[in-house]
Design a protein around this motif. Structure first.
Motif, PDB file in Angstrom:
ATOM      1  N   ALA A  60       0.764  -1.131  -0.039  1.00 57.89           N
ATOM      2  CA  ALA A  60      -0.132   0.194   0.016  1.00 57.89           C
ATOM      3  C   ALA A  60       0.898   1.207   0.036  1.00 57.89           C
ATOM      4  N   TRP A  61       0.511   2.331  -0.767  1.00 61.47           N
ATOM      5  CA  TRP A  61       1.202   3.626  -0.742  1.00 61.47           C
ATOM      6  C   TRP A  61       1.360   4.078   0.413  1.00 61.47           C
ATOM      7  N   TRP A  98       7.380   6.579  -6.791  1.00 64.72           N
ATOM      8  CA  TRP A  98       6.870   5.205  -6.568  1.00 64.72           C
ATOM      9  C   TRP A  98       7.837   4.154  -6.252  1.00 64.72           C
ATOM     10  N   PHE A  99       9.054   4.235  -6.814  1.00 62.57           N
ATOM     11  CA  PHE A  99      10.090   3.279  -6.466  1.00 62.57           C
ATOM     12  C   PHE A  99      10.503   3.537  -4.916  1.00 62.57           C
ATOM     13  N   ALA A 100      10.374   4.578  -4.551  1.00 61.96           N
ATOM     14  CA  ALA A 100      11.118   5.163  -3.060  1.00 61.96           C
ATOM     15  C   ALA A 100      10.030   4.631  -2.274  1.00 61.96           C
ATOM     16  N   MET A 101       8.693   4.249  -2.594  1.00 62.18           N
ATOM     17  CA  MET A 101       7.963   3.666  -1.479  1.00 62.18           C
ATOM     18  C   MET A 101       7.742   2.102  -1.431  1.00 62.18           C
ATOM     19  N   ALA A 116      -5.660  -0.573  -6.114  1.00 60.23           N
ATOM     20  CA  ALA A 116      -6.173  -0.653  -4.858  1.00 60.23           C
ATOM     21  C   ALA A 116      -5.055   0.118  -3.743  1.00 60.23           C
ATOM     22  N   ARG A 117      -3.921  -0.354  -4.064  1.00 53.76           N
ATOM     23  CA  ARG A 117      -2.620   0.256  -3.138  1.00 53.76           C
ATOM     24  C   ARG A 117      -2.427   2.002  -3.292  1.00 53.76           C
ATOM     25  N   MET A 118      -3.083   2.034  -4.403  1.00 51.60           N
ATOM     26  CA  MET A 118      -2.752   3.579  -4.850  1.00 51.60           C
ATOM     27  C   MET A 118      -3.906   4.482  -4.131  1.00 51.60           C
TER      28      MET A 118
END
Length: 443
Positions: A163-164, A177-180, A272-274
């Motif tokens: 999840a973000w 995004w990659f940093a998360m 859903a994770r966004m």
């Protein structure tokens, strides 16, 4: 904004104007692609069909529809698979000759730098170098990603995500995004150490690249995989549609094998994770070239499962789907419509096939987002939409465009393109002079 002098305000019809039946089935992008290949490299489409153990374009379409197995292509081993794929790229980049047109069909040699394009001899390679050197480095990435893409089909790519940890509005692009992604290097390492990565380089007919090159290739392919769901999420944000407020329905119009071949029911779960806590989203793939598979299930008439992403599909034209499914309440009206690379700019016949759908989207005021490959395609598409008096609410570079470069199949010495590089957003008909000055339909 509309220019003055465009005319009086007009009422949107209750139903979009119907077009003649002859325009209902235009040529698809695949058939146009085959025609383009032969115009650049005469006979290339025949070579592709031959290598895939096919006799006609209809056989190819059957394969894209999922009605052929690997053994039907004459593929018996992993080596066969990779060799046949590579054979379809074997033609001289300078004189365009195929192997069978040469005194020695085995005389084609690959560029050692990019491992992508071929030449029939030193003379052609030297003649082509002033052009090829502009693209050689990028074409090396194209050739690598073309092979590593196999790991998408084996399930190694993408790696598991979470999840973000930031609101969607604060994630500006892929770097964020990659940093998360927790333990990113470990996840990339697991892909590189996997069984299928080893099988790939044992059978590809090329030496295994350095680990750093493979890691970057996997990263590019992960962006390619997630680009579509995240672009849908971008569309929801641009139109102010809140996934936490109610269950949503998204229609993907003009869907083809690109969006649906080997698509799994979990492939859009990044949505859903966004939006953690979202109420549920149904993504309906609609198009004449939708492929049979796990998501070939009827659209839902009621909201989908709470908190989940539900994929469904309909094989047919969008305006037929609208009349037969949406207006009869067999399928839900969309909160957002998305078209990935619709290509209606490509030729008049293709545009004719898209016209009823474009008018429907306009006249029913459906929030719509289209993506395109390039700035040139963006300009051509905008011109068509302006001529159709569509209200263009915005267009820009897509922060979630795929980072995977793709070459023009039969003309490799061109700048590579990237999927969904730009987006266009639309909502209803263009504002008239009366509307801009505070007028109404009754004026």
């Amino acid at each position: 904004m509309a220019q003055r002098g465009q005319g009086a305000a007009r009422k949107a019809p209750k139903k979009p104007a119907k077009e003649p039946a002859a325009a209902a089935r235009a040529p698809d992008m695949d058939s146009l692609g085959f025609q383009a290949m032969d115009s650049n490299v005469p006979g290339l489409s025949h070579v592709i069909l031959q290598k895939l153990n096919m006799k006609s374009y209809e056989d190819y379409k059957s394969a894209m529809d999922g009605r052929k197995r690997g053994s039907d292509f004459g593929i018996r081993t992993y080596f066969d698979m990779f060799q046949k794929m590579e054979d379809t790229f074997k033609f001289c980049a300078e004189c365009k000759k195929l192997p069978d047109a040469l005194p020695d069909p085995k005389s084609l040699r690959r560029c050692k730098r990019c491992q992508n394009v071929y030449y029939c001899g030193v003379a052609c390679q030297r003649a082509n170098w002033p052009l090829h050197k502009k693209f050689c480095k990028k074409l090396k990435l194209v050739a690598l990603d073309r092979l590593v893409e196999w790991l998408v089909f084996t399930g190694d790519i993408p790696f598991p995500t979470e999840a973000w940890t930031k609101p969607a509005g604060e994630v500006a692009g892929w770097e964020d995004w990659f940093a998360m992604q927790g333990q990113l290097e470990e996840k990339l390492g697991a892909v590189l150490a996997g069984r299928y990565m080893s099988l790939l380089w044992a059978n590809a007919g090329k030496p295994r690249p350095e680990e750093g090159e493979l890691r970057e290739s996997v990263r590019r392919l992960v962006t390619d995989f997630h680009s579509r769901p995240l672009t849908i999420g971008l569309g929801l944000r641009l139109f102010g549609i809140d996934p936490l407020a109610k269950p949503l329905t998204i229609h993907v119009v003009g869907a083809s094998h690109v969006e649906t071949l080997n698509t799994r029911v979990t492939d859009y779960d990044e949505l859903a994770r966004m939006f953690p806590g979202q109420r549920g989203m149904e993504v309906v793939m609609v198009g004449v070239d939708v492929v049979d598979g796990p998501i070939m299930r009827p659209p839902l008439a009621t909201p989908g499962p709470q908190g989940r992403i539900y994929l469904s599909s309909f094989k047919g034209l969008y305006h037929d789907f609208w009349e037969g499914q949406v207006e009869t309440k067999l399928a839900a009206r969309p909160d957002l419509v998305v078209g990935f690379h619709p290509g209606f700019h490509a030729c008049p016949d293709l545009m004719a096939g898209w016209l009823p759908t474009l008018l429907l989207l306009r006249d029913y005021r459906l929030p719509t987002l289209f993506t395109v490959y390039s700035e040139q395609e963006l300009k051509a598409s905008l011109q068509i939409l302006v001529e159709l008096e569509t209200h263009i609410t915005g267009y820009a570079a897509n922060p979630f465009a795929s980072l995977r470069p793709e070459q023009v199949y039969s003309s490799p010495n061109k700048a590579p393109v990237y999927c969904s590089s730009y987006y266009i957003t639309l909502l209803g008909p263009a504002a008239s002079v009366g509307e801009l000055e505070g007028g109404s339909d009754e004026d």
